[in-house]
Design a protein around this motif. Structure first.
Motif, PDB file in Angstrom:
ATOM      1  N   GLU A 248       5.807  -0.086 -29.596  1.00 51.05           N
ATOM      2  CA  GLU A 248       7.121  -0.654 -29.290  1.00 51.05           C
ATOM      3  C   GLU A 248       7.764  -0.030 -28.061  1.00 51.05           C
ATOM      4  OE1 GLU A 248       9.266  -0.082 -32.928  1.00 51.05           O
ATOM      5  OE2 GLU A 248       8.656  -2.039 -33.721  1.00 51.05           O
ATOM      6  N   ASP A 249       7.241   1.095 -27.615  1.00 48.70           N
ATOM      7  CA  ASP A 249       7.834   1.758 -26.450  1.00 48.70           C
ATOM      8  C   ASP A 249       6.735   2.430 -25.623  1.00 48.70           C
ATOM      9  OD1 ASP A 249       9.677   2.748 -24.645  1.00 48.70           O
ATOM     10  OD2 ASP A 249      10.154   4.516 -25.857  1.00 48.70           O
ATOM     11  N   VAL A 250       5.904   1.598 -25.002  1.00 51.50           N
ATOM     12  CA  VAL A 250       4.860   2.107 -24.115  1.00 51.50           C
ATOM     13  C   VAL A 250       5.505   2.398 -22.758  1.00 51.50           C
ATOM     14  CG1 VAL A 250       2.699   1.574 -22.940  1.00 51.50           C
ATOM     15  CG2 VAL A 250       3.039   0.860 -25.314  1.00 51.50           C
ATOM     16  N   LYS A 251       5.250   3.584 -22.238  1.00 56.38           N
ATOM     17  CA  LYS A 251       5.870   3.993 -20.979  1.00 56.38           C
ATOM     18  C   LYS A 251       4.876   3.887 -19.820  1.00 56.38           C
ATOM     19  CE  LYS A 251       7.254   7.867 -22.919  1.00 56.38           C
ATOM     20  NZ  LYS A 251       7.874   9.180 -23.187  1.00 56.38           N
ATOM     21  N   ILE A 252       5.392   3.476 -18.684  1.00 53.68           N
ATOM     22  CA  ILE A 252       4.592   3.360 -17.464  1.00 53.68           C
ATOM     23  C   ILE A 252       5.256   4.196 -16.378  1.00 53.68           C
ATOM     24  CG2 ILE A 252       3.644   1.804 -15.723  1.00 53.68           C
ATOM     25  CD1 ILE A 252       4.018  -0.469 -17.810  1.00 53.68           C
ATOM     26  N   LEU A 253       4.564   5.235 -15.936  1.00 56.74           N
ATOM     27  CA  LEU A 253       5.049   6.050 -14.823  1.00 56.74           C
ATOM     28  C   LEU A 253       4.458   5.458 -13.554  1.00 56.74           C
ATOM     29  CD1 LEU A 253       6.620   8.636 -13.979  1.00 56.74           C
ATOM     30  CD2 LEU A 253       4.441   9.839 -14.102  1.00 56.74           C
ATOM     31  N   ARG A 254       5.322   4.919 -12.697  1.00 57.64           N
ATOM     32  CA  ARG A 254       4.869   4.171 -11.515  1.00 57.64           C
ATOM     33  C   ARG A 254       5.346   4.837 -10.232  1.00 57.64           C
ATOM     34  NH1 ARG A 254       5.068  -2.139 -12.012  1.00 57.64           N
ATOM     35  NH2 ARG A 254       3.304  -1.531 -13.319  1.00 57.64           N
ATOM     36  N   GLN A 255       4.467   4.832  -9.238  1.00 58.27           N
ATOM     37  CA  GLN A 255       4.789   5.438  -7.943  1.00 58.27           C
ATOM     38  C   GLN A 255       5.480   4.428  -7.030  1.00 58.27           C
ATOM     39  OE1 GLN A 255       1.339   7.173  -6.132  1.00 58.27           O
ATOM     40  NE2 GLN A 255       0.776   8.344  -7.955  1.00 58.27           N
ATOM     41  N   TYR A 256       6.488   4.921  -6.307  1.00 57.74           N
ATOM     42  CA  TYR A 256       7.190   4.140  -5.296  1.00 57.74           C
ATOM     43  C   TYR A 256       7.344   5.015  -4.052  1.00 57.74           C
ATOM     44  CZ  TYR A 256       8.463   0.971  -9.110  1.00 57.74           C
ATOM     45  OH  TYR A 256       8.424   0.094 -10.170  1.00 57.74           O
ATOM     46  N   PRO A 257       7.610   4.394  -2.896  1.00 56.73           N
ATOM     47  CA  PRO A 257       7.793   5.202  -1.688  1.00 56.73           C
ATOM     48  C   PRO A 257       8.887   6.265  -1.837  1.00 56.73           C
ATOM     49  CG  PRO A 257       7.522   2.901  -1.104  1.00 56.73           C
ATOM     50  CD  PRO A 257       7.614   2.944  -2.602  1.00 56.73           C
ATOM     51  N   HIS A 258       9.904   5.972  -2.646  1.00 58.37           N
ATOM     52  CA  HIS A 258      11.013   6.913  -2.825  1.00 58.37           C
ATOM     53  C   HIS A 258      10.750   7.922  -3.938  1.00 58.37           C
ATOM     54  CE1 HIS A 258      11.847   3.480  -5.552  1.00 58.37           C
ATOM     55  NE2 HIS A 258      12.229   4.436  -6.398  1.00 58.37           N
ATOM     56  N   GLY A 259       9.653   7.772  -4.671  1.00 57.97           N
ATOM     57  CA  GLY A 259       9.352   8.691  -5.764  1.00 57.97           C
ATOM     58  C   GLY A 259       8.763   7.960  -6.960  1.00 57.97           C
TER      59      GLY A 259
ATOM     60  N   LEU B   5       0.810  -1.215   0.000  1.00 60.60           N
ATOM     61  CA  LEU B   5       0.000   0.000   0.000  1.00 60.60           C
ATOM     62  C   LEU B   5       0.849   1.273   0.000  1.00 60.60           C
ATOM     63  CD1 LEU B   5      -3.203   0.140   0.173  1.00 60.60           C
ATOM     64  CD2 LEU B   5      -2.161  -2.084   0.567  1.00 60.60           C
ATOM     65  N   GLN B   6       0.331   2.283  -0.720  1.00 55.00           N
ATOM     66  CA  GLN B   6       0.965   3.585  -0.782  1.00 55.00           C
ATOM     67  C   GLN B   6      -0.066   4.674  -0.497  1.00 55.00           C
ATOM     68  OE1 GLN B   6       3.722   4.200  -4.140  1.00 55.00           O
ATOM     69  NE2 GLN B   6       3.296   2.097  -4.750  1.00 55.00           N
ATOM     70  N   VAL B   7       0.416   5.884  -0.344  1.00 54.43           N
ATOM     71  CA  VAL B   7      -0.467   7.036  -0.110  1.00 54.43           C
ATOM     72  C   VAL B   7      -1.430   7.188  -1.287  1.00 54.43           C
ATOM     73  CG1 VAL B   7      -0.554   9.550   0.097  1.00 54.43           C
ATOM     74  CG2 VAL B   7       1.198   8.255   1.333  1.00 54.43           C
ATOM     75  N   GLY B   8      -2.705   7.403  -0.972  1.00 52.48           N
ATOM     76  CA  GLY B   8      -3.706   7.596  -2.018  1.00 52.48           C
ATOM     77  C   GLY B   8      -4.464   6.351  -2.395  1.00 52.48           C
ATOM     78  N   ASP B   9      -3.993   5.174  -1.969  1.00 52.64           N
ATOM     79  CA  ASP B   9      -4.720   3.934  -2.265  1.00 52.64           C
ATOM     80  C   ASP B   9      -6.043   3.912  -1.510  1.00 52.64           C
ATOM     81  OD1 ASP B   9      -2.914   2.865  -4.045  1.00 52.64           O
ATOM     82  OD2 ASP B   9      -1.789   1.779  -2.523  1.00 52.64           O
ATOM     83  N   LEU B  10      -6.988   3.162  -2.042  1.00 56.33           N
ATOM     84  CA  LEU B  10      -8.324   3.066  -1.434  1.00 56.33           C
ATOM     85  C   LEU B  10      -8.612   1.602  -1.109  1.00 56.33           C
ATOM     86  CD1 LEU B  10     -10.761   4.914  -0.763  1.00 56.33           C
ATOM     87  CD2 LEU B  10     -11.701   4.301  -2.996  1.00 56.33           C
ATOM     88  N   LEU B  11      -9.021   1.356   0.124  1.00 53.75           N
ATOM     89  CA  LEU B  11      -9.266  -0.006   0.584  1.00 53.75           C
ATOM     90  C   LEU B  11     -10.747  -0.225   0.878  1.00 53.75           C
ATOM     91  CD1 LEU B  11      -6.347  -0.574   3.119  1.00 53.75           C
ATOM     92  CD2 LEU B  11      -6.620  -1.688   0.899  1.00 53.75           C
ATOM     93  N   SER B  12     -11.174  -1.464   0.647  1.00 53.62           N
ATOM     94  CA  SER B  12     -12.497  -1.904   1.067  1.00 53.62           C
ATOM     95  C   SER B  12     -12.293  -2.877   2.221  1.00 53.62           C
ATOM     96  CB  SER B  12     -13.224  -2.597  -0.094  1.00 53.62           C
ATOM     97  OG  SER B  12     -14.392  -3.236   0.364  1.00 53.62           O
ATOM     98  N   ILE B  13     -12.886  -2.562   3.380  1.00 49.39           N
ATOM     99  CA  ILE B  13     -12.723  -3.411   4.574  1.00 49.39           C
ATOM    100  C   ILE B  13     -14.096  -3.777   5.108  1.00 49.39           C
ATOM    101  CG2 ILE B  13     -11.790  -3.551   6.925  1.00 49.39           C
ATOM    102  CD1 ILE B  13      -9.705  -1.452   6.107  1.00 49.39           C
TER     103      ILE B  13
END
Length: 263
Positions: free
Chosen positions: A185-196, A50-58
């Motif tokens: 041939e070059d699809v980019k994925i911008l992904r969030q991590y705890p460090h950035g 889990l990271q900041v901004g995620d949404l959980l169903s509990i």
């Protein structure tokens, strides 16, 4: 005569460079040398944390459901809300400190935990502070859908898929697919991590894409599809379209040359 030959040479050059080959338009192409492709997939089966901004169903359940109702959302966020709207009000968002606020239990830190670890954490707290084992407490924790965004030569916008895992092919199909002038041939994925944030690349024209650790998207991914050079040329995506465009250009050039040679 020389001018005509020069124009024909230019036309052939433009035609060969402007139209888009099927190789650039086809997804997950296999090796033609083999009849069937058997892909050995070595995926990193690391659970999502889990990271900041995620949404959980509990949800908390028990033999006597009345005794656990105080731990569950009331469903009174907004009248007639359904689906994603309802989850926005009833779900548990991870705040900037990595916490969620659960009725009665208060703030629980979930940053960096998997949904299974969060389930165990909540279950242990309920059993230690409120219930005995005989109550048969049953806790379910899920991500409230996988949210991602697409921009570029693809149906742009924010999307949600209510699945445990989503491939990038499913995400693209759900967004409307990549246009004929999109770079597969070059699809980019911008992904969030705890460090950035980090940018990853994947070639969706190659069958080996299914082996990539980025073949499965993660919540809050941004999928970027850049245009091919043919789009800036404006010469068309197929040979016929390119031929028509180039034919029009050559006709204009020829007319201009004839007019200037007469004066």
């Amino acid at each position: 005569m020389q001018r005509i030959l020069l124009l024909l040479a230019i036309a052939l050059t433009l035609l060969s460079s402007s139209c888009i080959s099927t190789k650039k338009l086809s997804y997950l192409q296999e090796d033609k040398a083999s009849m069937d492709s058997i892909v050995e997939v070595h995926r990193l089966n690391k659970p999502y944390r889990l990271q900041v901004g995620d949404l959980l169903s509990i949800r908390v359940k028990a033999l006597d459901q009345d005794i656990v109702e105080m731990f569950n959302p009331t469903g009174e966020g907004i009248a007639n809300a359904t689906g994603e709207e309802q989850m926005y009000y009833d779900g548990f968002a991870v705040d900037q400190h990595g916490n969620i606020r659960v009725p009665t239990l208060g703030e629980i830190n979930v940053m960096g935990y998997t949904v299974e670890e969060i389930r165990e954490k909540i279950e242990d707290q309920l059993l230690s502070e409120y219930f005995k084992q005989e109550a048969n407490i049953f806790v379910t924790v899920k991500l409230a859908g996988i949210r991602y965004t697409t921009i570029g030569e693809i149906g742009a916008g924010s999307n949600v898929l209510y699945k445990e895992r989503v491939t990038i092919m499913e995400a693209i199909a759900n967004a409307g697919g990549i246009s004929d002038v999109g770079d597969r041939e070059d699809v980019k994925i911008l992904r969030q991590y705890p460090h950035g944030e980090e940018v990853h690349h994947i070639d969706l024209t190659n069958l080996d894409a299914v082996k990539s650790e980025y073949y499965y998207i993660q919540p809050n991914d941004l999928i970027i599809v850049d245009p091919l050079p043919q789009k800036s040329l404006g010469a068309g995506t197929t040979g016929i379209e390119s031929f028509r465009t180039i034919g029009t250009v050559i006709s204009l050039i020829s007319t201009s040359i004839l007019l200037f040679t007469r004066f």
